[in-house]
Design a protein around this motif. Structure first.
Motif, mmCIF file in Angstrom:
data_model
loop_
_atom_site.group_PDB
_atom_site.id
_atom_site.type_symbol
_atom_site.label_atom_id
_atom_site.label_comp_id
_atom_site.label_asym_id
_atom_site.label_seq_id
_atom_site.Cartn_x
_atom_site.Cartn_y
_atom_site.Cartn_z
ATOM 1 N N ASP A 50 0.955 -1.289 -0.045
ATOM 2 C CA ASP A 50 0.066 -0.062 0.072
ATOM 3 C C ASP A 50 0.756 1.316 0.125
ATOM 4 O O ASP A 50 0.458 2.195 -0.563
ATOM 5 N N ARG A 51 2.001 1.362 0.480
ATOM 6 C CA ARG A 51 2.732 2.416 0.689
ATOM 7 C C ARG A 51 4.201 2.081 0.072
ATOM 8 O O ARG A 51 5.104 2.979 0.060
ATOM 9 N N ASP A 63 -1.860 -6.803 -1.044
ATOM 10 C CA ASP A 63 -1.250 -6.442 0.198
ATOM 11 C C ASP A 63 0.092 -6.524 0.442
ATOM 12 O O ASP A 63 0.735 -5.602 1.175
#
Length: 156
Positions: A50-51, A63
């Motif tokens: 996600d980052r 994920d």
């Protein structure tokens, strides 16, 4: 293991390595991520997508990307975690597979094998579990996918 060290260096600026281990292929490492516990044999690294700067802010993404040691080499395990699997899960998995091949942040492990893992937090109520298990492809590579329930204790 220079491949692992190279990946760590390439991800130093994004800081999204959520687990750094050094397990043997037969040794299971317990990973927890967003309420999902998984037992992964040979785990070396877990990267939160996600980052991670390998993905853009509006990109579809899985994920986790887990680098693990298996008999005969390395394997990337592309992990998508959902409360209940939906139609977007396969798209997110494919995006992770593509990024492992397209991003310079994964060049040191480009020769690693690939596998997919769909992990559900609740009983899997998707209409078609077999659709999730259908293999993915990248070029001529066939990439198998598994479906498990979080916390099952089953070593992957």
């Amino acid at each position: 293991m220079s491949d692992k060290a190279d990946i760590v260096d390439l991800h130093a600026t994004c800081g999204r390595i959520v687990r750094d281990a050094n397990a043997r292929p037969s040794e299971a490492v317990q990973l927890s991520y967003r309420g999902c516990r998984l037992s992964v044999r040979g785990a070396l690294l877990a990267i939160e997508c996600d980052r991670c700067t390998a993905f853009g802010p509006s990109d579809s993404k899985p994920d986790l990307l887990i680098l693990r040691r298996i008999e005969g080499g390395l394997e990337w395990l592309v992990v998508e975690i959902k409360q209940v699997m939906d139609s977007g899960a396969r798209k997110q998995m494919q995006a992770g597979i593509n990024r492992l091949h397209d991003s310079a942040m994964f060049v040191p492990t480009r020769g690693a094998s690939l596998a997919g893992l769909f992990a559900s937090k609740k009983a899997n109520r998707t209409a078609d579990v077999e659709a999730l298990r259908r293999p993915f492809t990248r070029g001529a590579r066939r990439i198998e996918a598994r479906v498990v329930r979080c916390g099952s204790g089953q070593a992957l």
